[in-house]
Motif scaffolding. Sequence first.
Motif, short mmCIF file in Angstrom:
data_model
loop_
_atom_site.label_atom_id
_atom_site.label_comp_id
_atom_site.label_asym_id
_atom_site.label_seq_id
_atom_site.Cartn_x
_atom_site.Cartn_y
_atom_site.Cartn_z
N ALA A 30 -0.44 -3.81 15.42
CA ALA A 30 -1.35 -5.02 15.25
C ALA A 30 0.17 -6.18 14.20
N PRO A 31 1.09 -6.87 14.78
CA PRO A 31 1.83 -7.75 14.21
C PRO A 31 1.33 -8.28 13.14
N GLU A 32 0.82 -9.08 13.75
CA GLU A 32 -0.67 -9.97 13.43
C GLU A 32 -1.52 -10.09 12.25
N GLY A 33 -1.56 -8.22 11.88
CA GLY A 33 -2.35 -7.88 11.06
C GLY A 33 -3.94 -7.81 11.29
N VAL A 34 -4.38 -6.56 11.03
CA VAL A 34 -5.88 -6.56 10.77
C VAL A 34 -6.78 -6.94 9.77
N LEU A 35 -8.18 -7.34 9.46
CA LEU A 35 -8.56 -7.65 8.42
C LEU A 35 -9.41 -6.91 8.03
N LEU A 36 -9.47 -6.00 7.40
CA LEU A 36 -9.99 -5.02 6.17
C LEU A 36 -10.73 -5.73 5.57
N GLN A 37 -12.83 -6.20 5.41
CA GLN A 37 -13.25 -6.55 3.60
C GLN A 37 -13.10 -5.46 3.10
N VAL A 38 -12.57 -5.65 1.48
CA VAL A 38 -12.42 -4.50 0.42
C VAL A 38 -13.99 -5.20 -0.52
N GLY A 39 -13.98 -6.12 0.12
CA GLY A 39 -15.25 -6.55 -1.35
C GLY A 39 -15.76 -8.13 -1.12
N ASN A 40 -16.40 -8.23 -2.02
CA ASN A 40 -16.69 -9.63 -2.37
C ASN A 40 -16.85 -10.86 -3.48
N GLN B 173 -12.99 -12.07 -10.95
CA GLN B 173 -12.65 -10.96 -11.56
C GLN B 173 -13.09 -9.66 -10.74
N VAL B 174 -13.04 -9.70 -10.06
CA VAL B 174 -13.38 -7.78 -9.02
C VAL B 174 -12.24 -7.12 -9.31
N GLU B 175 -13.21 -5.37 -9.31
CA GLU B 175 -11.82 -4.61 -8.58
C GLU B 175 -12.48 -3.94 -7.44
N VAL B 176 -11.55 -4.01 -6.78
CA VAL B 176 -12.02 -3.67 -5.58
C VAL B 176 -10.83 -2.61 -5.19
N THR B 177 -11.58 -1.45 -3.66
CA THR B 177 -11.57 -0.69 -3.97
C THR B 177 -10.63 -0.97 -2.54
N LEU B 178 -8.90 -0.23 -2.39
CA LEU B 178 -8.52 -0.27 -1.26
C LEU B 178 -8.36 1.06 -0.17
N PRO B 179 -8.41 0.00 1.02
CA PRO B 179 -8.35 1.23 2.13
C PRO B 179 -8.42 2.05 2.59
N ASN B 180 -8.16 3.20 3.40
CA ASN B 180 -7.51 4.45 3.41
C ASN B 180 -7.02 4.31 4.55
N LEU C 293 0.34 -0.79 0.26
CA LEU C 293 0.10 0.17 0.06
C LEU C 293 0.92 1.31 -0.29
N GLY C 294 0.75 1.82 -1.26
CA GLY C 294 1.88 3.35 -1.29
C GLY C 294 2.61 2.20 -2.28
N CYS C 295 3.51 3.19 -3.25
CA CYS C 295 3.91 1.95 -4.27
C CYS C 295 5.59 2.66 -3.92
N GLU D 177 -2.10 3.19 -4.34
CA GLU D 177 -2.07 3.99 -3.31
C GLU D 177 -3.32 3.89 -2.71
N PRO D 178 -3.61 4.31 -1.54
CA PRO D 178 -4.63 3.97 -0.75
C PRO D 178 -6.02 4.71 -1.14
N LYS D 179 -6.68 4.03 -1.14
CA LYS D 179 -8.14 4.25 -1.69
C LYS D 179 -7.89 4.35 -2.89
N GLY D 180 -7.14 3.76 -3.67
CA GLY D 180 -6.72 3.17 -5.47
C GLY D 180 -7.56 2.51 -5.43
N THR D 181 -8.20 2.28 -6.94
CA THR D 181 -8.44 0.48 -7.13
C THR D 181 -7.38 -0.05 -7.99
N ILE D 182 -7.84 -1.06 -7.69
CA ILE D 182 -7.34 -2.48 -8.39
C ILE D 182 -8.36 -3.46 -8.86
#
Lengths: 250, 612
Positions: free
Chosen positions: B131-141, B151-158, B75-77, B102-107
């Motif tokens: 949170a070294p073990e990671g935080v789960l953020l759902q971006v799509g289904n 094939q799904v287009e998702v928006t990344l979290p901010n 996240l962040g190239c 980048e954050p809020k970008g789509t892939i």
Amino acid sequence: MLEIKNLSKVYDGGVQALKNVSFSVEQGEFLAVIGLSGSGKSTLLRCINRLIEPTNGQIVWDGQDVTAASQDEMRLVRRKIGMVFQHFNLVTRSKVITNVLAGRLGYVNPLMSALNRFPKGDIEKALSQLDRVGIKEQAYKRADELSGGQQQRVGIARAMMQEPAMILADEPVASLDPVLAHSIMQYLEKINKEDGVTVLCSLHFLDLVHRYADRAIALNGGVLMFDGPPNKIDDEKFREIYGKDAERVG
Amino acid sequence: MNKKSSPIRSLAVGLATLLVLVVFAYGFSVTNINFEETRSERRVASLTRILRALAHPKIFDYQFESVNVEIPFYLGCPEGGVEVPDVDRSGAFILTSAGCAEPKGTIVIEGHNFQGNSSGPINFIGFSAEAPEGVLLQVGNFQADAQGNFQVEVTLPNRQVRAEPQAIRVTGRVRVGGPEISREAQITWEKIVETVFMALLATTFGTMIAIPISFFAARNLMAEVRTPLSNLSLSLIGWPLGIGLGIKISQLLSAWLTPLFNSMAVTFIGAIIFPVLGFLFIKWRVSKQKEDAELQFSDRLVNLLYTLVALILAIASILFLGKLLLQVGSYLTPNKEVPLYFIRKFIFQVGDIVAMFVPVVAALVSGGILGGFFGKIGQMISDKLPPARGKILTLIITPIAGALIAVLIMQGVDWFYEFNNPAITLQWPAITGALTGLVLAIITAPKQSLPVGIVLYGIIRTILNGTRSIEALVMAIVFVAWVGLGPFAGALALALHTVASNAKLYSEQVESILQGPLEAIQSTGANRLQTIVFAVVPQIIPPYISYTMYRWDINVRMSTIIGFVGGGGIGFILQQNINLLNYRAASVNMLAIAIVVATMDYISSVLREKYV
């Protein structure tokens, strides 16, 4: 044997139902009480066994002052006075035999009767009393399954269970048709003549009075208007008792 | 009726209209009516979400087989771009349109080799120092096609940009096997059974207490109860004495009998012998009973002694029976796993309840015995003694009774308010009570009967009305404090509420019975107990059944929400599910409530038709 002295009753609302009524009844007499509706007949009968507390006066029965009796003593007085009602006053959801057995309540042990346990002799007696009024086969039916005439016979059987010395009958035939009325009156007559039970019976119809009563007393507005044999009620007396505009029927 | 319209009249109508408008305007402002809010997109969306969840009660559930596929993602190239990692293409795998964004970008995320028709969430896993073990953020289904591709287009979290790689994880799920009853539905079943039984027990015990009380709260029965002052005063002295005596007897008896309870055989024998002995004794006494009117003082004294002996035998019987149940119960309950464990536990609990209530029942019965005995003596004073002597005795007794009752009342008040001051709890009430008694004794004529029944009626009515006005929900809070969270507290609260409401309803039925049969039974010489049994009881059975059924119905409904305050039953989990926003489970709970209430309604109407 029954002596009423200056009996008065004023109800809470101020209505004077009885005014200084005095008379006496001999053992074994059949006394009719006549008068218009509201003339105080029911109040008079209920004062005798103190279902209604008299305001003034004295009732002497068998030498005992009923008006001064304590609650426990009243139990002994009441159980010797049977009562028959215009609307039969049966406990309609109970069985006929239970209604008749209720006549023994003044005699049996209160605790045992509360558990509905009656001595065997009483049950036999109840059946024979029902037999006497001709409805033995109805003994185990519910009281409300019976017709009006049959219900009144249950009422008489209940009163007879008390082995009464006197029966107070409060218009026993007023809610029955004329044929049934005679049959009920005949039962009362039989009890009076055969068992020597004194009967005080309030009645509406003069022909019934003429036919069954030895003596009649008449009330009008709570005042005793007449006391004597029924055939002494002439037209003039009749109008005194029932009012100026009254006409004889039946 | 035709009133002419006058200017004043028109003005009045106008003013009234204005007043109504003002009232309603104020009402709107007080109740925060705000329809703007109801149209806002956010609100409508959450409403839709909840209603849809509620429309899908989670009754059935499926087993899923799931597979997790994860690839690193920046996240962040970072400068110099990212290496495209090698992807193992032997199993299910995913590819992203770019290795970083980048954050809020789509892939665009592509998946292959998943099981056909599988579906599931696409998550971004954010790592951080916290949170070294990671935080789960759902971006799509995703929903794969029959071949297992999607094939799904998702928006990344901010989120904050990081130099280290984070990850994207796709969980593919596919149903295995048919539908099963969900865990939520199972819990709901357990809890609804709990609820129904809670209502059943509360109704049963509440009704058992309400029925006797209802006779004391019926005006037509109580109005006839009049006693002379000497009777009243003496029975007021007799009651507390009797209650004290009853408690003492039951304490002494249980102290003496306790050594015997060590052996189960002895307990068993006692549990047979004492009831038989008591029964024979009572039967013998009843057969010897004389008419009340014939009893002298000495007869009554002897009677009292015999009654107390019968009471002792009865208490001993109950103690033995209770102990026997306790022993049998604990003997039978070595572990919880055995079948019919609950029946054994029931035996134990009944034994415990019996043991607990022995002193209470003994106190009340003995209070009644002594109160009755003293009352009869008082009645004799009024009936048999010459008025002057009766009056003198009354002048002595009544102040004593007044003082005793006032002191007892203040002792009760003291328990609540902790005065710890004998002047307030002892001396003053004794003096005022005695004075009140004295005044009462002076102003009442000898043999004058006092309307004791109506006073008692008023007191009982007041207590019932007070208790009834407290909602069962509030009572439950008190009971939770006493017996802890759970259905027991709820059942107690409902039972108490049942007593208060049904005693009132029942008593109104007693008041509306036909007077004729009552009069007929009284005219046979029946005493008060006999009159109630023969003239009142047969008349009130149908309405009593009907009201009891209705109360069960109400209690089932009440017990669904009594859990909200910790009273157990289905309300307890309903509230939990609502708080956890688990609306699909809440929907199952509500469905169960609706079904039970509807069924209850049906059953009670059928039963009522049949028996009433």
